[in-house]
Design an enzyme around this catalytic site. Structure first.
Site, PDB file in Angstrom:
ATOM      1  N   GLU A 212       0.879  -1.176   0.000  1.00 15.32           N
ATOM      2  CA  GLU A 212       0.000   0.000   0.000  1.00 15.32           C
ATOM      3  C   GLU A 212       0.907   1.214   0.000  1.00 15.32           C
ATOM      4  OE1 GLU A 212      -3.411   0.370   0.159  1.00 15.32           O
ATOM      5  OE2 GLU A 212      -3.852  -1.761   0.044  1.00 15.32           O
ATOM      6  N   CYS A 246      -2.194   9.556   2.497  1.00 13.74           N
ATOM      7  CA  CYS A 246      -1.698   8.966   1.250  1.00 13.74           C
ATOM      8  C   CYS A 246      -2.605   9.260   0.067  1.00 13.74           C
ATOM      9  CB  CYS A 246      -1.539   7.465   1.411  1.00 13.74           C
ATOM     10  SG  CYS A 246      -3.058   6.676   1.920  1.00 13.74           S
TER      11      CYS A 246
END
Ligand code: NAD
Length: 461
Positions: A212, A246
């Protein structure tokens, strides 16, 4: 923690996994409920830790971390029995009489490495999937959010036995020791650069993994949109956690005709959110450390700052900042920003915006504000990204029903809801055949011509 201690923990977890205790539904559900209770009992501790590390307001700490994890827990507890059921599938005539089904099998001992920006959510959300899938788990928290790490250590060590779930606090050294072990799965959340190190280490043992990662997530604003709401939703998604998200919109790419108006509205919304001096707002977080503070300040170009640019190093404060007339040669466009700086670029027609996005690595998130179905279709068909959110920011990851993950440079694999359970399970295929009937046709010496074999396969395939 030294290498020997880490080797011992891994060994203990592998031995425990082999006792099969983690596999029963009753065990898994009991652990998820224990985890839920432990989080509830430590809510204040977590809120304080997140404030101490990042000056997260209680609203952001609960909404973006604790509440998120609780929702994931509730959903998993509700669905686990169904997810664990073997899935019966068809069996071709060729293999009749027989049955076929898929077992979701636990992988074994898994490693989950987390970052500092949502230190609790990004370690505990995958943990839920790993427990639900019946694994033992080693968690590695980020050293850059030490108070949150300590709070999570307390929760985990008070709730689980070391041989089942354990949290290892530590720096890069500990992570490096961990990566030398032979895990059954690695789930990593962090930067693209460290992702490459993790993948290289995993390759040595052929360990499957999820990455991720991050990157520059674009936000396209078409002129056919409600600019006021667009501005508000951009300000929310960009400055939540002071941009250290993010999937925060990294930069705006705005249709020329509406750029000036949009910037004006964004400025107004920033003031509405955080007041004239955001440093005094209790809702505006700080930068995690001096290194990231200096990195972010180095992106400033006085000639291009349209709002903000105010800093206070002692307080690790950077005001919400807009940079206008930015181009791809500017410092701010070289890497993921991961902070409260919003560069604005412009485009003429949607093809230009699409070409710009396609000329760069595939982003983790892509945002589009537009009322035009045609524009929406063109963007969806012609770009690739981990996820897309149309007419909002961040929201597409706050649902149990959509998988969350990257593509290309922004990562591989996904999780949340059933996708977490699947990530931490092996889909084992089982075919069971009847042994009382055994037609000899497939055995040597072969009597069937290829022509007849083709005919037969067409019929029974
Ligand atoms: P990072 O890659 O520096 O660190 C992540 C973890 O890796 C930490 O636990 C750290 O201790 C460990 N680590 C660091 N260097 C290592 C090394 N050489 N070997 C092994 N392990 C090492 O990332 P970060 O600064 O904590 O987080 C920011 C990055 O993470 C941003 O790029 C952001 O986009 C990304 N991110 C992605 C997601 C997502 O869900 N896709 C979520 C949050 C953050």
């Amino acid at each position: 923690m030294n290498q020997k201690d880490i080797q011992n923990i891994v060994k203990k977890q592998k031995d425990f996994f082999l006792t099969n205790q983690t596999k029963a539904y009753s065990f898994r559900i009991a652990q998820l409920k224990k985890l839920k209770l432990a989080i509830e009992n430590n809510e204040e501790l977590l809120l304080k830790a997140l404030y101490d590390d990042l000056k997260k307001s209680k609203f952001e700490a609960y909404g973006g971390e604790i509440g998120f994890v609780m929702a994931e827990l509730d959903y998993t507890i509700k669905k686990l029995k169904k997810w664990m059921k073997d899935k019966k599938v068809s069996t071709p005539i060729l293999h009749q009489p027989g049955t076929s089904y898929i077992i979701n099998e636990p992988l074994g001992c898994v490693l989950i490495i987390g970052p500092w920006n949502y230190p609790f959510q990004l370690l505990f959300a995958p943990l839920i999937g790993a427990i639900a899938a019946g694994n033992t788990v080693i968690l590695k928290s980020s050293e850059l959010a030490p108070k949150s790490s300590a709070a999570m250590y307390k929760i985990i060590s008070e709730t689980f036995k070391e041989e089942y779930v354990t949290l290892i606090e530590g720096e890069i050294q500990e992570a490096t020791y961990l990566l030398q072990e032979n895990f059954d799965y690695i789930f990593f959340t962090g930067s693209t650069n460290v992702g490459k190190i993790v993948m290289e280490a995993a390759a040595k043992n052929l360990t499957p993994l999820t990455l991720e990662l991050g990157g520059k997530s674009p936000c396209i604003v078409d002129k056919a949109t409600n600019l006021k709401v667009t501005a508000r939703r951009i300000v929310w998604g960009k400055f939540f956690n002071a941009g250290q998200t993010c999937i925060a919109p990294d930069y705006l790419i705005v249709q020329k005709d509406v750029k000036i108006d949009l910037i004006r509205l964004i400025k107004k919304e920033i003031e509405n959110f955080y007041g004239e001096n955001p440093q005094e707002s209790k809702d505006y977080p700080r930068i995690i450390n001096e290194r990231h503070f200096d990195r972010l300040v180095s992106y400033f170009d006085d000639k291009k700052i349209a709002m903000g640019g105010v800093i206070d190093k002692n307080d690790k404060y950077i005001a919400p900042t807009i940079m206008d007339n930015v181009n791809w040669d500017d410092n701010v466009m070289q890497d993921e920003i991961f902070g409260p700086i919003l560069p604005v670029l412009e485009y003429g027609n949607i093809k230009e915006a699409i070409d710009i996005i396609n000329a760069h690595p595939k982003p983790l998130a892509l945002y589009l504000f537009s009322n035009s179905k045609l524009v929406e279709e063109r963007v969806l068909e012609n770009t690739s990204s981990g996820g897309v959110c149309i007419n909002d920011t961040l929201s597409h990851i706050t649902t149990n029903y959509l998988p969350f993950g990257g593509v290309g440079n922004s990562g591989m694999g996904d999780y949340h809801g059933i996708y977490s359970f699947q990530t931490f399970s092996h889909r084992k295929s089982v075919m069971k055949k009847n042994i009382s009937i055994d037609p000899p046709i497939r055995y040597a010496p072969y009597k069937l011509s290829v022509k007849n074999l083709k005919k037969m396969l067409k019929f029974i395939g």
